[in-house]
Scaffold this motif. Structure first.
Motif, mmCIF file in Angstrom:
data_model
loop_
_atom_site.group_PDB
_atom_site.id
_atom_site.type_symbol
_atom_site.label_atom_id
_atom_site.label_comp_id
_atom_site.label_asym_id
_atom_site.label_seq_id
_atom_site.Cartn_x
_atom_site.Cartn_y
_atom_site.Cartn_z
ATOM 1 N N ASN A 14 0.847 -1.015 -0.440
ATOM 2 C CA ASN A 14 -0.230 0.056 0.553
ATOM 3 C C ASN A 14 0.938 1.259 0.038
ATOM 4 O O ASN A 14 0.482 2.554 -0.018
ATOM 5 N N GLN A 15 2.371 1.203 0.210
ATOM 6 C CA GLN A 15 2.570 2.204 -0.038
ATOM 7 C C GLN A 15 2.895 2.665 -1.419
ATOM 8 O O GLN A 15 3.917 1.970 -1.589
ATOM 9 N N PHE A 16 3.055 3.935 -1.194
ATOM 10 C CA PHE A 16 4.289 4.796 -2.739
ATOM 11 C C PHE A 16 5.375 4.649 -2.217
ATOM 12 O O PHE A 16 6.302 4.896 -1.697
ATOM 13 N N LEU A 17 5.795 4.438 -3.769
ATOM 14 C CA LEU A 17 7.394 3.916 -4.022
ATOM 15 C C LEU A 17 7.756 5.284 -4.053
ATOM 16 O O LEU A 17 8.888 5.957 -3.916
ATOM 17 N N SER A 18 7.502 5.377 -5.767
ATOM 18 C CA SER A 18 7.325 6.476 -6.762
ATOM 19 C C SER A 18 6.151 7.030 -7.260
ATOM 20 O O SER A 18 5.513 5.938 -8.173
ATOM 21 N N GLN A 19 5.712 8.384 -7.925
ATOM 22 C CA GLN A 19 5.338 8.477 -9.320
ATOM 23 C C GLN A 19 5.742 9.680 -9.497
ATOM 24 O O GLN A 19 6.519 10.631 -9.240
ATOM 25 N N LYS A 20 5.106 9.809 -11.061
ATOM 26 C CA LYS A 20 5.217 10.733 -11.727
ATOM 27 C C LYS A 20 4.328 11.306 -13.020
ATOM 28 O O LYS A 20 3.684 10.771 -13.114
ATOM 29 N N GLU A 21 4.208 12.332 -12.948
ATOM 30 C CA GLU A 21 3.402 12.839 -13.856
ATOM 31 C C GLU A 21 4.139 13.398 -15.337
ATOM 32 O O GLU A 21 4.901 13.908 -15.022
ATOM 33 N N PHE A 22 4.151 13.243 -16.551
ATOM 34 C CA PHE A 22 4.832 13.384 -17.576
ATOM 35 C C PHE A 22 4.288 14.794 -18.199
ATOM 36 O O PHE A 22 2.934 14.970 -18.819
ATOM 37 N N LEU A 23 4.641 16.215 -18.266
ATOM 38 C CA LEU A 23 3.717 16.825 -17.412
ATOM 39 C C LEU A 23 4.352 17.324 -19.761
ATOM 40 O O LEU A 23 3.313 18.205 -20.164
ATOM 41 N N ASP A 24 5.598 17.886 -20.062
ATOM 42 C CA ASP A 24 5.518 17.766 -20.930
ATOM 43 C C ASP A 24 5.479 17.481 -22.181
ATOM 44 O O ASP A 24 5.658 16.703 -22.358
ATOM 45 N N PRO A 25 4.743 18.754 -23.192
ATOM 46 C CA PRO A 25 4.336 17.852 -24.030
ATOM 47 C C PRO A 25 6.035 17.452 -25.015
ATOM 48 O O PRO A 25 6.943 18.643 -24.826
ATOM 49 N N ALA A 26 5.144 16.592 -26.071
ATOM 50 C CA ALA A 26 6.403 16.280 -26.855
ATOM 51 C C ALA A 26 6.385 17.348 -28.282
ATOM 52 O O ALA A 26 5.960 17.618 -28.787
ATOM 53 N N ASP A 27 7.601 16.934 -28.717
ATOM 54 C CA ASP A 27 7.750 17.574 -29.487
ATOM 55 C C ASP A 27 7.904 17.361 -30.288
ATOM 56 O O ASP A 27 7.151 17.803 -31.754
ATOM 57 N N VAL A 28 7.625 16.153 -31.009
ATOM 58 C CA VAL A 28 7.067 15.355 -32.039
ATOM 59 C C VAL A 28 5.848 14.491 -31.523
ATOM 60 O O VAL A 28 6.176 13.926 -30.879
ATOM 61 N N LYS A 29 5.003 14.611 -32.757
ATOM 62 C CA LYS A 29 3.850 13.398 -32.222
ATOM 63 C C LYS A 29 4.296 11.915 -32.460
ATOM 64 O O LYS A 29 5.308 11.551 -33.452
ATOM 65 N N SER A 30 4.265 11.518 -31.341
ATOM 66 C CA SER A 30 4.793 9.743 -31.600
ATOM 67 C C SER A 30 5.001 9.079 -30.268
ATOM 68 O O SER A 30 4.455 10.135 -29.396
ATOM 69 N N GLN A 31 4.535 7.786 -30.994
ATOM 70 C CA GLN A 31 4.468 7.046 -29.034
ATOM 71 C C GLN A 31 5.586 6.592 -28.537
ATOM 72 O O GLN A 31 6.828 6.842 -29.349
ATOM 73 N N GLU A 32 5.727 7.172 -26.845
ATOM 74 C CA GLU A 32 7.006 7.032 -26.058
ATOM 75 C C GLU A 32 6.476 5.740 -25.732
ATOM 76 O O GLU A 32 5.178 5.250 -24.894
ATOM 77 N N THR A 33 7.888 5.852 -25.096
ATOM 78 C CA THR A 33 8.068 4.338 -23.200
ATOM 79 C C THR A 33 8.310 5.336 -22.934
ATOM 80 O O THR A 33 9.596 5.735 -22.379
ATOM 81 N N LYS A 34 7.687 5.700 -21.497
ATOM 82 C CA LYS A 34 8.184 6.089 -20.699
ATOM 83 C C LYS A 34 8.497 4.930 -18.980
ATOM 84 O O LYS A 34 7.220 3.983 -19.545
ATOM 85 N N SER A 35 9.381 5.863 -18.471
ATOM 86 C CA SER A 35 9.182 4.850 -17.122
ATOM 87 C C SER A 35 10.273 5.400 -16.319
ATOM 88 O O SER A 35 9.788 6.668 -16.028
ATOM 89 N N LEU A 36 9.706 4.798 -14.930
ATOM 90 C CA LEU A 36 9.852 5.126 -13.784
ATOM 91 C C LEU A 36 10.770 4.327 -12.840
ATOM 92 O O LEU A 36 9.903 3.372 -12.987
#
Ligand SMILES: *[C@@H]1O[C@H](CO)[C@@H](O)[C@H](O)[C@H]1NC(C)=O
Ligand SMILES: *[C@@H]1O[C@H](CO)[C@@H](O)[C@H](O)[C@H]1NC(C)=O
Ligand SMILES: *[C@@H]1O[C@H](CO)[C@@H](O)[C@H](O)[C@H]1NC(C)=O
Ligand SMILES: *[C@@H]1O[C@H](CO)[C@@H](O)[C@H](O)[C@H]1NC(C)=O
Ligand SMILES: *[C@@H]1O[C@H](CO)[C@@H](O)[C@H](O)[C@H]1NC(C)=O
Ligand SMILES: *[C@H]1O[C@@H](CO)[C@H](O)[C@@H](O)[C@@H]1NC(C)=O
Length: 733
Positions: A156-178
Motif C-alpha cells: 500500500n506504500q508509494f515508492l514513487s510516482q510521476k506525471e509527465f507534463l512536458d509535451p513532446a516535440d514530435v507526435k509519436s508514441q513513447e515509452t515512459k518509465s519510472l
C-alpha cells in the motif's frame, strides 16, 4: 487489457440550432462532437444535408495535410472513413458542402491516443535481502505522453510516482518509465509490487484510462555458511571409501555442486548431490574437493583436501616382544605379513650371530624353529620383510631362556635334636639364569633366610645354587614345615610356574635321659630272692631301654630290652653293676645301679695248722675261711673265762709264732653278715716242748694255698654258664 473506446460528445443539437437559423440548406454531422480514438481504430465522419437537391461534398484536413482517408458520397451524405487512424489523424477535418451557389462547411475534431499495453516491471537484479534493488516500471507506446502518470507501489506504500507534463516535440508514441530503489527486508517477501499507469485523455467527468501490473515480490538470500563434513576422515588409505556431505544456506535453497580441482586449476564436476561418496579410493584421488552452493542470487564455496595414502603392508612377529622358553624346549617364532602378495623374508639375530634354527617360509608366513632351544639362542631375533619395491619392514622379538628343571633338594647336617644346632641347605640344581633366582628358607610362614645371586661375569651356564642356614631347633618346632622355595623371575612376567618348593615337616628329637632306676624290693638282697629293676627314660622318640651288666673288664653284657629287668632266684654271682641305657636316634643316656646278693655265711672252715695239737715253740696258723660269702665279716676270737680276746687276723688267718702253753684254748670264728652268722670253734693243744725244733710241713702249706684258689675257679664256671643263657632271667646252673 487494452480498452478500445470511442466516446462521442453530445453536441449535435447545438450545431443543429446554428444551421437552422440560416433557413437554407442544412448540414448535419455525425458524430456531432469531438472524436477520441485509439491508435489503430477506425473512425468515420459523416456530413449530410437537408433542403438541398444535389449537394456537392468535399473534404479537407486542416493545414493542408493529407486527408488520409476514404470519402464515400451517397446522395445527400458524405462519409470520410479513416481506417486505421494514426497519429497523422490527430487533427481537425473539414467537410465542405456546396448546394447550388451556397457553400457551407463543417469541422470535425479528432483526438488520437495510444495506450496499448500494461506496464512492465523490471528489477535491476534479484531482490536480495538487505541489498538495494532498483525497480523500473516501463509504460510502452504511450501517446500523448504528457497526459501520463506512473505510480509505483509496494503493497500500500508509494515508492514513487510521476506525471509527465512536458509535451513532446514530435507526435509519436513513447515509452515512459519510472524508477524506484529500495532495500528489501524480510517482511517484503510476498508483498505485491504494483505499477499503475494512468492516461488522462478525456475531459473532465470522464474516467481516465488506467492500466496496472502487479508483481509478487520474492526475496532471495545468497548462499552462505557452506559446510562440508567428511566421514570417516580426510586422511585415508588406498581402497578406503569416504563420504562427504555439503550443506549451504540460502533462498531459494542452494543447489550443491561437487567438483574436484584438477592439476591445471580447472574444476571437474563430480556430482550435483549434496552427498558425495568416493569408494575404493586410490592415491590419485588425493586433492582438493570443492563444494559450491548455488542459487539465483549467488554462490558460496568450501573446500576440503583429502589425502589418500598408500596402503602399507604390515608385519607382525609372534610371540613378541619377547618369549620365555625353557632350555631344551621347542621355540617357534612366526612372522606374518598382511597386505603384500609375495613378501620376501629374512631372519637374523641382533648381533648377526648364526641363526641355528630352521626357517620355513610359505606365502605370507615365515617361521623360525629353534629346537631344542639352548643357551646360544638367547638373542633378539629380527624378521625383515620386503614387499615389491616397498621399504623394508622389521619386527623384533627376544628369546629369554630359563631352566629350572629339577626339584629342589633339602639337606640337613644331621637330625633335628632339640637344642642342637643343625644346618639346613636348600639347593637348586642346574638353574638358569641364577641372577634371576631367589631362594628362601621358611619355617612355617616366616622367612628364616633369603638370598639372591649376582652374576659377576657374563658367562652363560647352568649353575647349582644353594642357601644354607644354621638354627637350633626346639621341640615346639615339631610339626612345622620347613620350606625351601625358589623363584625364577623373568622380568615383568608373572612367573608363577617358575616357582618351586620342597618341604619337610620338622620332627625335633630329644636325646634320651634316664631319669630314674627303681629297684624293687632293694638293691641288696638275699640269695634266691627276686628283684625287679625298672628303668625310666625320657626322650623323643621314646627311647628304647637296654639293660646290661658290666663285666669285670668293663664291657657290657646286654641282658634285656625291657624296661624292667627281673632277676629271680638270685645267686651271689648276680651281684654287680647293672647298666640301663636309654637309646633313640638322638643319643644314649645311661645310669647304673649296683646289685648286691647276700648269702648267709656257711661252710666256715676253722683250721689250725699244722695241727690242733702242737708243741711249745711251734708256729700255728689258725685260719677261718667262709667259702660262700666273701662279704662276710670274719671275727676270730680266743675264748677265755675272763673274756674273749679278739684276734687280729689277716684274711681270716691268725698266726701264732712260737706257741706258748697259754696259747692253748678254744678258738672261735664267727662269720657274719646282714643275712646271718655261723660259728666254729676249735681247741688248740699246746704240749710242753721236749726239743725245741721248728717244724714246717710242706704238705699243709700246699693245702692252704689251694683253698685260696677255690673262689676264682668257681667264678669262672659261673661266667661260662651265664653266657650260655644270656637272655631273660637266669639262674645259676
Ligand atoms: C518468501 O516467500 C516464499 C513463498 O512464500 C518462501 O518460500 C520464502 O522462503 C520466503 N523468503 C524469505 C526470505 O522469507
Ligand atoms: C543424486 O542422488 C540421487 C539419490 O540419492 C540419485 O538418484 C542421483 O543419481 C544422484 N545424482 C547424481 C548426479 O549423482
Ligand atoms: C628377603 O626377604 C625380605 C622380606 O621378605 C625382603 O625385604 C628382602 O628384600 C629379601 N631379600 C632378598 C635378597 O631377596
Ligand atoms: C616284679 O614284677 C613282677 C611283675 O610286675 C611282679 O609280679 C613281681 O612280684 C615283682 N617282684 C618283686 C620282687 O618286686
Ligand atoms: C620282656 O617282657 C616280656 C613281657 O613283658 C617277657 O615276655 C619277655 O620275656 C621279657 N624279655 C626279657 C629279655 O626279659
Ligand atoms: C436527404 O436527407 C435526409 C435526411 O437527412 C432526408 O430524409 C432525405 O429525404 C433527403 N433526400 C432528398 C432527395 O432530399
Amino acid at each position: 487489457m487494452p480498452r478500445k473506446m470511442v466516446v462521442i460528445f453530445a453536441a449535435s443539437s447545438i450545431l443543429w440550432m446554428v444551421f437552422a437559423a440560416s433557413q437554407a440548406f442544412k448540414i448535419e454531422t455525425s458524430p456531432a462532437s469531438k472524436i477520441i480514438a485509439q491508435l489503430g481504430d477506425s473512425i468515420s465522419m459523416t456530413c449530410s444535408t437537408t433542403h438541398c437537391e444535389s449537394p456537392a461534398f468535399s473534404w479537407a484536413a486542416l493545414m493542408d495535410r493529407p486527408l488520409n482517408g476514404k470519402v464515400i458520397n451517397e446522395g445527400n451524405r458524405s462519409t470520410l472513413v479513416t481506417n486505421p487512424v494514426n497519429l497523422e489523424n490527430d487533427y481537425s477535418y473539414l467537410c465542405f458542402v456546396t448546394c447550388e451557389s451556397k457553400k457551407r462547411r463543417r469541422e470535425f475534431s479528432v483526438e488520437i491516443y495510444s495506450f496499448p499495453k500494461d506496464p512492465e516491471i523490471h528489477f535491476s537484479g534479484h531482490p536480495e535481502l538487505g541489498k538495494p534493488v532498483t525497480v523500473t516500471c516501463f509504460v510502452p507506446d504511450v501517446y500523448p505522453s504528457d497526459k501520463l502518470k506512473i505510480e509505483l507501489l509496494k503493497g500500500n506504500q508509494f515508492l514513487s510516482q510521476k506525471e509527465f507534463l512536458d509535451p513532446a516535440d514530435v507526435k509519436s508514441q513513447e515509452t515512459k518509465s519510472l524508477e524506484a530503489t529500495f532495500t528489501p527486508a524480510d517482511e517484503d517477501n510476498g508483498t505485491a509490487l504494483v505499477c499503475r499507469a494512468t492516461l488522462n485523455v478525456y475531459e473532465i467527468d470522464s474516467e481516465p484510462q488506467v492500466r496496472e501490473t502487479t508483481e509478487q515480490l520474492h526475496i532471495y538470500v545468497s548462499p552462505k555458511d557452506t559446510v562440508i563434513s567428511v566421514s570417516p576422515s580426510t586422511r585415508l588409505q588406498e581402497g578406503d571409501s569416504v563420504t562427504m556431505t555439503c550443506s549451504s544456506r540460502g533462498l531459494p535453497a542452494p543447489q550443491i555442486f561437487w567438483r574436484k580441482k584438477l592439476d591445471n586449476g580447472d574444476l571437474q564436476l563430480l556430482s550435483e548431490n549434496a552427498t558425495l561418496t568416493l569408494i575404493a579410493m586410490r592415491m590419485e584421488d588425493s586433492g582438493t574437493y570443492v563444494c559450491e552452493g548455488v542459487n539465483k542470487v549467488g554462490q558460496d564455496r568450501e573446500e576440503v583436501t583429502l589425502i589418500v595414502q598408500e596402503k602399507m603392508f604390515t608385519v607382525e612377529i609372534s610371540p613378541g616382544p619377547w618369549v620365555a622358553a625353557q632350555i631344551g624346549d621347542l621355540v617357534v617364532l612366526t612372522c606374518i605379513v598382511t597386505g603384500c602378495e609375495s613378501p620376501s623374508f629374512s631372519w637374523r639375530t641382533q648381533l648377526d650371530s648364526p641363526l641355528s634354527g630352521n626357517v620355513n617360509t610359505e606365502g605370507s608366513r615365515s617361521t623360525l624353529t629353534l629346537s631344542p632351544v639352548s643357551l646360544e639362542h638367547e638373542h633378539s631375533y629380527q624378521c625383515a620383510v620386503t614387499c615389491g619395491h616397498d621399504k623394508e619392514l622389521e619386527r623384533k622379538t627376544q628369546v629369554k631362556l630359563y631352566l629350572f628343571p629339577r626339584n629342589l633338594e633339602i639337606e640337613m647336617s644331621g637330625l633335628f635334636v632339640s637344642g642342637k644346632p643343625v644346618t639346613v641347605r636348600c639347593q637348586v640344581p642346574d638353574v638358569y639364569s641364577f641372577d634371576r633366582l631367589e631362594i628362601e628358607l621358611l619355617k612355617g610362614e616366616s622367612i628364616m633366610k633369603n638370598k639372591t645371586f649376582l652374576r659377576d661375569v657374563d658367562t652363560k651356564s647352568l649353575e647349582t645354587k644353594s642357601l644354607e642356614m644354621t638354627f637350633i631347633p626346639t621341640t615346639e618346632d615339631t610339626g612345622k614345615v620347613l620350606v625351601c622355595q625358589a623363584k625364577l623371575s623373568i622380568d615383568e612376567m608373572e612367573f608363577e610356574l617358575k616357582q618351586k618348593q620342597n618341604t619337610q615337616t620338622l620332627y625335633v628329637n630329644v636325646a634320651p635321659q634316664v631319669t630314674a632306676i627303681l629297684v624293687s624290693p632293694s638293691s641288696v638282697l638275699e640269695e634266691g630272692g627276686s628283684v625287679n629293676m625298672t628303668c625310666s627314660s625320657d626322650g623323643l622318640p621314646a627311647p628304647k631301654t637296654l639293660w646290661s651288666k658290666q663285666l669285670n673288664n668293663g664291657d657290657l653284657q646286654p641282658l634285656s630290652e625291657n624296661t624292667t629287668l627281673t632277676l629271680t632266684s638270685t645267686k651271689m654271682e648276680d651281684s654287680g653293676i647293672y647298666v640301663c641305657e636309654g637309646i633313640n636316634q638322638a643319643g644314649i643316656s645311661r645310669k647304673e645301679v649296683e646289685l648286691i646278693i647276700q648269702v648267709a655265711p656257711k661252710d666256715i672252715q676253722l683250721t689250725a695248722f699244722p695241727s690242733e695239737s702242737v708243741r711249745e715253740g711251734d708256729t700255728v696258723i689258725i685260719s677261718c675261711t667262709c667259702g660262700n660269702a666273701p662279704q662276710t665279716l670274719i671275727i676270730l676270737k680266743k675264748k677265755a673265762e675272763t673274756g674273749d680276746t679278739l684276734l687280729k687276723s689277716t684274711d681270716g688267718a691268725y698266726t701264732i709264732h712260737k706257741a706258748q702253753l697259754q696259747d692253748a684254748g678254744v678258738y672261735e670264728c664267727e662269720s657274719k653278715n646282714e643275712v646271718g652268722f655261723q660259728l666254729r670253734s676249735i681247741t688248740l693243744n699246746v704240749k710242753e716242748r721236749e726239743s725245741s725244733k721248728d717244724y714246717f710241713s710242706p704238705e699243709l702249706l700246699v693245702l692252704y694255698c689251694a683253698s685260696s684258689l677255690v673262689i676264682p675257679a668257681t667264678g669262672m664256671i659261673i661266667y661260662f654258664a651265664r653266657r650260655a643263657n644270656m637272655r631273660g632271667s637266669y639262674s645259676l646252673v
